[in-house]
Enzyme design. Structure first.
Site, PDB file in Angstrom:
ATOM      1  N   CYS A   8      19.455  20.951  47.298  1.00  0.00           N
ATOM      2  CA  CYS A   8      18.293  21.372  48.101  1.00  0.00           C
ATOM      3  C   CYS A   8      17.604  20.175  48.773  1.00  0.00           C
ATOM      4  O   CYS A   8      17.871  19.035  48.435  1.00  0.00           O
ATOM      5  CB  CYS A   8      17.255  22.065  47.223  1.00  0.00           C
ATOM      6  SG  CYS A   8      17.918  23.285  46.099  1.00  0.00           S
TER       7      CYS A   8
HETATM    8  N1  GLN Z   1      19.766  23.752  40.605  1.00  0.00           N
HETATM    9  C1  GLN Z   1      18.731  24.278  41.419  1.00  0.00           C
HETATM   10  C2  GLN Z   1      19.029  25.686  41.908  1.00  0.00           C
HETATM   11  O1  GLN Z   1      20.120  26.161  41.863  1.00  0.00           O
HETATM   12  C3  GLN Z   1      18.421  23.364  42.586  1.00  0.00           C
HETATM   13  C4  GLN Z   1      19.585  23.295  43.513  1.00  0.00           C
HETATM   14  C5  GLN Z   1      19.610  22.141  44.449  1.00  0.00           C
HETATM   15  O2  GLN Z   1      18.898  21.165  44.397  1.00  0.00           O
HETATM   16  N2  GLN Z   1      20.546  22.257  45.290  1.00  0.00           N
HETATM   17  O3  GLN Z   1      18.150  26.341  42.333  1.00  0.00           O
END
Ligand code: GLN
Length: 262
Positions: free
Chosen positions: A2
Site C-alpha cells: 500500500c
Molecule cells: N497487509 C496489509 C493488508 O493487506 C497492508 C498491505 C500493504 O501494505 N500492501 O491490508
C-alpha cells in the site's frame, strides 16, 4: 504494498491538493507507484481518507477530534464522485491510503485504511510475516472484546488494535507505535511495518522496510507520504528503521519534525 499519506497544517487545504492534483498524488501512486518494495505493482484493492472537521476542531468545548471517513473497496481512479468531492472538501489534517491487499487477506471496505477510533486515524503499509500464527501470543494480550471487534481479519487491523491498547494504557502516540513495532518484529521477524497515526494535531509514523518521505510547507504544514508527491527538493527521505513525529508550525514558526532511530 500500500501507499499512505498524512498531512497536518495551520490552514485548510483541499483533499485534492494532496490526493489527486499533484503529479505523483496518492491517486497516481494507486496505479503507478515508483518505490514498491517487496512485491505488488498497483494499489487497486480500495482506498480511504479520514479528515478532521475544521469547525469542530476550533471549538474546544466539542469533540476536538471529530473526523469524517470515506473508504471504498474499489480503485481510487474508478470513483469519479470521490475525485469531485476531494476538490471541494477542505481540512487542516488528514490520513489517507490506497491498498494492495496482501495475498490471503480479504478485499473489503472495512480492511481499507485509515482505521478510526477515539478521534485517531491509523494506516499500515506492509505485512506481518507468518500471519496469523506468529501474532497469536500478541493477540492474546488484547481483551477478547477487542478481538471480536477487529475492523477486518487482516494484519493491519490487529496492529491497530495493539496500538489502541497501548494508547488506552496511557502511552503517547510515538511510544505506542514504537512498542508495537518492537513487539511485532520480535514475534514476526522480517515484517514490513510502516505505521502512520494522526490525531488532527500531530503525525507519528514508522519506516520499517518500506519507503517514507516528508516535507514541510512555507505556511508551517507537514506532509508525510510513502512517496513524494512531486519533484520538489523539500522532500526528505526517512531512513529505514526510523520513528517520525511531526507537529505543524505557522508561517512564522517552522513545524517541529523529529526523526529518530527506532
Ligand atoms: N497487509 C496489509 C493488508 O493487506 C497492508 C498491505 C500493504 O501494505 N500492501 O491490508
Amino acid at each position: 504494498m500500500c501507499r499512505h499519506l498524512a498531512h497536518v497544517g495551520p490552514t485548510p487545504v483541499t483533499l485534492a491538493s494532496l490526493l489527486t492534483e499533484p503529479p505523483h498524488a496518492l491517486l497516481v501512486q494507486s496505479y503507478a507507484p515508483t518505490d514498491m518494495r517487496g512485491g505488488g505493482t498497483v494499489n487497486a484493492d480500495g482506498f480511504g481518507v479520514g479528515w478532521y472537521v475544521r469547525d469542530l476542531l476550533s471549538d474546544s468545548s466539542e469533540d476536538h477530534a471529530r473526523t469524517a471517513l470515506y473508504r471504498r473497496d474499489d480503485p481510487m481512479w474508478t470513483d469519479a464522485s470521490f475525485l469531485d468531492l476531494a476538490a471541494a472538501v477542505e481540512t487542516t489534517a488528514l490520513v489517507a491510503a490506497v491498498r494492495s491487499a496482501t495475498v490471503g487477506m480479504p478485499v473489503s471496505t472495512a480492511a481499507c485504511a485509515p482505521f478510526r477510533a477515539d478521534g485517531r486515524l491509523f494506516s499500515h503499509n506492509g505485512v506481518v510475516r507468518g500471519w496469523p500464527h506468529t501474532m497469536a501470543d500478541l493477540a492474546a494480550t488484547l481483551a477478547p472484546v477487542d478481538l471480536l471487534t477487529l475492523d477486518a481479519a487482516t494484519d493491519s487491523a490487529l496492529l491497530w488494535a495493539l496500538v489502541r491498547a497501548r494508547l488506552a494504557a496511557g502511552k503517547d502516540p510515538a511510544d505506542a507505535l514504537a512498542g508495537v513495532v518492537a513487539d511485532t518484529l520480535a514475534a514476526a521477524p522480517g515484517s514490513r511495518l510502516n505505521l502512520l497515526l494522526g490525531d488532527g494535531e500531530q503525525i507519528v509514523a514508522t519506516a520499517v522496510d518500506h519507503a517514507l518521505s516528508y516535507r514541510t510547507h512555507p505556511d508551517g504544514a507537514v506532509t508525510v507520504a510513502s512517496e513524494p508527491l512531486d519533484l520538489d527538493d523539500a522532500w526528505v527521505a526517512v531512513p529505514d528503521g526510523s520513528l517520525l513525529a511531526a507537529r505543524p508550525g505557522t508561517p512564522h514558526d517552522p513545524p517541529a519534525v523529529t526523526v529518530t532511530a527506532l
